[in-house]
Design a protein around this motif. Structure first.
Motif, short mmCIF file in Angstrom:
data_model
loop_
_atom_site.label_atom_id
_atom_site.label_comp_id
_atom_site.label_asym_id
_atom_site.label_seq_id
_atom_site.Cartn_x
_atom_site.Cartn_y
_atom_site.Cartn_z
N ILE A 1 0.69 -16.49 -93.15
CA ILE A 1 0.61 -15.23 -92.41
C ILE A 1 0.66 -14.02 -93.35
CG2 ILE A 1 1.80 -13.78 -90.72
CD1 ILE A 1 2.68 -16.31 -89.30
N GLY A 2 1.47 -14.08 -94.38
CA GLY A 2 1.60 -12.95 -95.29
C GLY A 2 0.58 -12.92 -96.41
N ASP A 3 -0.24 -13.95 -96.52
CA ASP A 3 -1.19 -14.05 -97.62
C ASP A 3 -2.56 -13.52 -97.18
OD1 ASP A 3 -2.63 -14.68 -99.89
OD2 ASP A 3 -2.58 -16.86 -99.56
N GLU A 4 -2.68 -12.21 -97.11
CA GLU A 4 -3.92 -11.62 -96.61
C GLU A 4 -5.08 -11.83 -97.59
OE1 GLU A 4 -3.25 -7.60 -95.45
OE2 GLU A 4 -1.82 -8.16 -93.87
N ALA A 5 -4.79 -11.81 -98.88
CA ALA A 5 -5.85 -12.04 -99.87
C ALA A 5 -6.38 -13.46 -99.77
CB ALA A 5 -5.32 -11.77 -101.28
N GLY A 6 -5.47 -14.42 -99.59
CA GLY A 6 -5.89 -15.80 -99.44
C GLY A 6 -6.69 -16.01 -98.17
N LEU A 7 -6.26 -15.37 -97.08
CA LEU A 7 -6.99 -15.47 -95.82
C LEU A 7 -8.39 -14.88 -95.96
CD1 LEU A 7 -7.28 -15.87 -92.75
CD2 LEU A 7 -6.08 -13.70 -92.43
N ALA B 1 -9.71 -18.66 -85.94
CA ALA B 1 -8.49 -18.63 -85.14
C ALA B 1 -7.36 -18.05 -85.97
CB ALA B 1 -8.13 -20.04 -84.66
N ALA B 2 -6.45 -17.34 -85.31
CA ALA B 2 -5.32 -16.71 -85.97
C ALA B 2 -4.03 -17.10 -85.27
CB ALA B 2 -5.48 -15.19 -85.96
N ILE B 3 -2.94 -17.04 -86.03
CA ILE B 3 -1.64 -17.34 -85.45
C ILE B 3 -0.74 -16.11 -85.42
CG2 ILE B 3 -1.63 -19.81 -85.92
CD1 ILE B 3 -0.10 -19.27 -88.50
N ARG C 1 -1.60 -9.76 -87.13
CA ARG C 1 -1.90 -9.09 -88.40
C ARG C 1 -3.07 -9.75 -89.14
NH1 ARG C 1 3.10 -9.79 -92.49
NH2 ARG C 1 1.64 -8.70 -93.86
N GLN C 2 -3.41 -10.98 -88.75
CA GLN C 2 -4.54 -11.66 -89.39
C GLN C 2 -5.89 -11.20 -88.84
OE1 GLN C 2 -3.27 -15.76 -88.58
NE2 GLN C 2 -2.81 -16.00 -90.77
N LEU C 3 -5.90 -10.59 -87.67
CA LEU C 3 -7.16 -10.25 -87.01
C LEU C 3 -8.01 -9.26 -87.83
CD1 LEU C 3 -5.91 -9.94 -83.31
CD2 LEU C 3 -6.91 -11.94 -84.45
#
Length: 266
Positions: free
Chosen positions: A176-182, A198-200, A203-205
């Protein structure tokens, strides 16, 4: 086309409306992995109450229909069916035939058997979409490198396209906190023909939207193709200013790119 899918646990009813208000294209209320076994009955009641109140059109991920928990989910939802069902652990069309609710089915392929049978599952008349359940799949196959998933993803992309289904969305990204990885992972999936994710967590959207937003170069190229086609009129192939020719499939892709860019523009 659906770009963002947001899961919300079925045992957290106070989050249902918040998920709907998050801006996700589709909200999936989860009765399966996000809910502990001891809270399945409570989660099921929450979902039935929410659907019965007509609060919002949501999808519901039920438990595996071959299990007692899955059968209870389907019986409970019969009176207040959701907009669609996400059915996990689909390994063959026999699993789909256990679902007697008259709503669209999104089949989750989470095992080697599911991927092997992807074409038959995607072609089932009740199926509105397919997706990979990558966490279960990587555990079964002992995959530790995301690159090893590319072959499996492409098989499902091909199966969906051959069946005339919408593009396959990516599975959830657990960090969830790894925005660069996402962002990097989602861009990789985009390159393989996957669309959406899909997101959990809400903040990932925005990160998912960023990954699928066409670059300025892609938009410029698409606009050049579309404008050349407009000038040429009804012809089979279009000549670009630099002398290259493009045909109808390339033009259709260019128009999709422009439509997506307009949709995701700030």
């Amino acid at each position: 086309m659906t770009l963002t899918w947001l899961y919300v646990p079925g045992d957290r009813p106070e989050r249902f409306d918040k998920a709907v208000a998050s801006g996700a294209d589709v909200v999936i209320v989860d009765l399966e992995d996000a809910v502990a076994p001891a809270r399945k009955d409570e989660a099921r009641r929450n979902v039935v109450d929410y659907l019965g109140a007509g609060r919002a059109a949501v999808h519901v991920r039920v438990n595996d229909p071959t299990t007692e928990a899955g059968r209870r989910d389907l019986r409970a939802l019969a009176g207040s069916p959701p907009a669609a069902l996400r059915v996990p652990k689909v390994e063959s069309v026999a699993t789909l035939d256990l679902v007697d609710l008259d709503v669209p089915i999104h089949a989750l392929l989470e095992s080697a058997a599911g991927v092997v049978n992807a074409a038959a599952i995607a072609a089932h008349p009740r199926v509105a979409g397919v997706a990979l359940g990558e966490q279960d799949l990587t555990a079964e196959l002992s995959i530790t490198d995301e690159a090893a998933l590319d072959h499996l993803r492409l098989q499902v992309v091909l199966a969906a396209a051959a069946a005339g289904l919408p593009p396959v969305p990516m599975s959830v990204y657990a960090g969830i906190g790894d925005e660069a990885g996402l962002l990097a992972s989602t861009r990789r999936g985009r390159g393989l023909g996957l669309f959406g994710r899909a997101a959990i967590h809400p903040r990932q959207l925005p990160v998912i939207r960023e990954a699928f937003t066409p670059t300025p170069e892609e938009v410029a190229r698409a606009r050049e193709i579309a404008e050349a086609a407009e000038r040429a009129g009804d012809v089979g192939a279009v000549a670009l200013p630099d002398g290259r020719f493009v045909d109808a499939p390339v033009l259709a892709r260019a128009r999709r790119t422009l439509a997506l860019a307009d949709r995701l523009a700030p």
